[in-house]
Motif scaffolding. Structure first.
Motif, PDB file in Angstrom:
ATOM      1  N   ASP A 110       0.838  -1.191   0.000  1.00  0.00           N
ATOM      2  CA  ASP A 110       0.000   0.000   0.000  1.00  0.00           C
ATOM      3  C   ASP A 110       0.880   1.251   0.000  1.00  0.00           C
ATOM      4  N   LEU A 111       1.901   1.254   0.830  1.00  0.00           N
ATOM      5  CA  LEU A 111       2.832   2.374   0.901  1.00  0.00           C
ATOM      6  C   LEU A 111       3.573   2.551  -0.415  1.00  0.00           C
ATOM      7  N   SER A 112       4.039   1.464  -0.988  1.00  0.00           N
ATOM      8  CA  SER A 112       4.793   1.525  -2.230  1.00  0.00           C
ATOM      9  C   SER A 112       3.959   2.133  -3.358  1.00  0.00           C
ATOM     10  N   ALA A 113       2.716   1.697  -3.469  1.00  0.00           N
ATOM     11  CA  ALA A 113       1.841   2.249  -4.508  1.00  0.00           C
ATOM     12  C   ALA A 113       1.569   3.731  -4.262  1.00  0.00           C
ATOM     13  N   SER A 114       1.389   4.113  -3.009  1.00  0.00           N
ATOM     14  CA  SER A 114       1.129   5.523  -2.686  1.00  0.00           C
ATOM     15  C   SER A 114       2.326   6.401  -3.009  1.00  0.00           C
ATOM     16  N   VAL A 115       3.510   5.967  -2.635  1.00  0.00           N
ATOM     17  CA  VAL A 115       4.720   6.747  -2.905  1.00  0.00           C
ATOM     18  C   VAL A 115       4.991   6.790  -4.409  1.00  0.00           C
ATOM     19  N   GLY A 116       4.718   5.697  -5.112  1.00  0.00           N
ATOM     20  CA  GLY A 116       4.875   5.684  -6.559  1.00  0.00           C
ATOM     21  C   GLY A 116       3.951   6.680  -7.244  1.00  0.00           C
ATOM     22  N   ARG A 117       2.707   6.723  -6.812  1.00  0.00           N
ATOM     23  CA  ARG A 117       1.761   7.694  -7.386  1.00  0.00           C
ATOM     24  C   ARG A 117       2.181   9.129  -7.077  1.00  0.00           C
ATOM     25  N   LEU A 118       2.651   9.363  -5.861  1.00  0.00           N
ATOM     26  CA  LEU A 118       3.129  10.696  -5.513  1.00  0.00           C
ATOM     27  C   LEU A 118       4.324  11.088  -6.385  1.00  0.00           C
ATOM     28  N   ALA A 119       5.273  10.182  -6.549  1.00  0.00           N
ATOM     29  CA  ALA A 119       6.455  10.483  -7.352  1.00  0.00           C
ATOM     30  C   ALA A 119       6.079  10.771  -8.804  1.00  0.00           C
ATOM     31  N   TYR A 120       5.156   9.990  -9.350  1.00  0.00           N
ATOM     32  CA  TYR A 120       4.711  10.228 -10.724  1.00  0.00           C
ATOM     33  C   TYR A 120       4.046  11.591 -10.842  1.00  0.00           C
ATOM     34  N   THR A 121       3.236  11.943  -9.863  1.00  0.00           N
ATOM     35  CA  THR A 121       2.557  13.245  -9.876  1.00  0.00           C
ATOM     36  C   THR A 121       3.562  14.383  -9.749  1.00  0.00           C
ATOM     37  N   VAL A 122       4.543  14.244  -8.857  1.00  0.00           N
ATOM     38  CA  VAL A 122       5.567  15.278  -8.696  1.00  0.00           C
ATOM     39  C   VAL A 122       6.374  15.434  -9.985  1.00  0.00           C
ATOM     40  N   ALA A 123       6.714  14.317 -10.610  1.00  0.00           N
ATOM     41  CA  ALA A 123       7.467  14.384 -11.865  1.00  0.00           C
ATOM     42  C   ALA A 123       6.662  15.096 -12.944  1.00  0.00           C
ATOM     43  N   GLU A 124       5.396  14.731 -13.097  1.00  0.00           N
ATOM     44  CA  GLU A 124       4.555  15.301 -14.146  1.00  0.00           C
ATOM     45  C   GLU A 124       4.185  16.759 -13.892  1.00  0.00           C
ATOM     46  N   GLU A 125       3.827  17.076 -12.659  1.00  0.00           N
ATOM     47  CA  GLU A 125       3.263  18.389 -12.353  1.00  0.00           C
ATOM     48  C   GLU A 125       4.287  19.426 -11.905  1.00  0.00           C
ATOM     49  N   VAL A 126       5.404  18.993 -11.339  1.00  0.00           N
ATOM     50  CA  VAL A 126       6.360  19.939 -10.776  1.00  0.00           C
ATOM     51  C   VAL A 126       7.717  19.860 -11.464  1.00  0.00           C
ATOM     52  N   PHE A 127       8.322  18.686 -11.477  1.00  0.00           N
ATOM     53  CA  PHE A 127       9.707  18.545 -11.906  1.00  0.00           C
ATOM     54  C   PHE A 127       9.911  18.829 -13.394  1.00  0.00           C
ATOM     55  N   PHE A 128       9.206  18.122 -14.258  1.00  0.00           N
ATOM     56  CA  PHE A 128       9.413  18.307 -15.690  1.00  0.00           C
ATOM     57  C   PHE A 128       9.052  19.720 -16.167  1.00  0.00           C
ATOM     58  N   PRO A 129       7.944  20.304 -15.726  1.00  0.00           N
ATOM     59  CA  PRO A 129       7.655  21.670 -16.182  1.00  0.00           C
ATOM     60  C   PRO A 129       8.671  22.714 -15.704  1.00  0.00           C
ATOM     61  N   LYS A 130       9.121  22.622 -14.452  1.00  0.00           N
ATOM     62  CA  LYS A 130      10.008  23.658 -13.931  1.00  0.00           C
ATOM     63  C   LYS A 130      11.457  23.468 -14.344  1.00  0.00           C
ATOM     64  N   VAL A 131      11.940  22.249 -14.392  1.00  0.00           N
ATOM     65  CA  VAL A 131      13.352  22.010 -14.681  1.00  0.00           C
ATOM     66  C   VAL A 131      13.610  21.909 -16.174  1.00  0.00           C
ATOM     67  N   PHE A 132      12.735  21.205 -16.905  1.00  0.00           N
ATOM     68  CA  PHE A 132      12.975  20.976 -18.328  1.00  0.00           C
ATOM     69  C   PHE A 132      12.026  21.739 -19.237  1.00  0.00           C
TER      70      PHE A 132
END
Length: 160
Positions: free
Chosen positions: A39-61
């Motif tokens: 349950d934790l692994s799936a939650s952290v995976g979803r959070l990481a995917y969301t951070v990558a899509e919504e925050v990291f890729f738009p601001k850094v790249f």
């Protein structure tokens, strides 16, 4: 491989909480959340995917969610840092679906990745001149802002 089984938690709450506990070295709370590893692994995976899509890729790249395939593919082939981040993004997606081995180990690793992505996004935007800024100072505030954007009082919790 066992499938992710939900114990009735919301990934939008569990993922950020685990990252905060990992960053602040709160071992007791971290171990408590690790008692349901898939349950934790799936939650952290979803959070990481969301951070990558919504925050990291738009601001850094400068790559938005609705960017063209050709632009993303060109950037993936020409920029090694973007290519590596793109591969990690696919791993986060698989983990968010519950397809992971050694879930506690992967959760710890991905929670660290989330903190690094948030720090890189912040540093790219603010361009800090002094190296005294620490992960423990920036990440919890950014996670609270992200969590406030993800969770609305009118929505029902979702299962990971």
């Amino acid at each position: 491989m066992p499938e992710a089984t939900s114990v009735g938690t919301d990934w939008r709450l569990l993922g950020p909480a685990y990252v905060k506990f990992l960053i602040t070295n709160d071992r007791t709370s971290q171990r408590l959340l690790e008692s349901h590893p898939f349950d934790l692994s799936a939650s952290v995976g979803r959070l990481a995917y969301t951070v990558a899509e919504e925050v990291f890729f738009p601001k850094v790249f400068g790559v938005e969610v609705d960017s063209s395939y050709r632009a993303v593919e060109f950037l993936r082939r020409t920029d090694p840092a973007f290519g590596a981040a793109w591969v990690r993004r696919h791993r986060y997606r698989r983990q968010g679906l519950g397809l992971t081995a050694r879930p506690v180990h992967r959760s710890r690793q991905v929670a660290g990745d989330v903190a690094r992505m948030l720090c890189a996004s912040w540093a790219h935007k603010h361009n800090p001149h002094h190296p005294t800024i620490q992960v423990c100072d920036i990440v919890p505030v950014m996670l609270e802002d992200l969590q406030a954007g993800l969770c609305h009082s009118s929505e029902h919790p979702t299962d990971p």
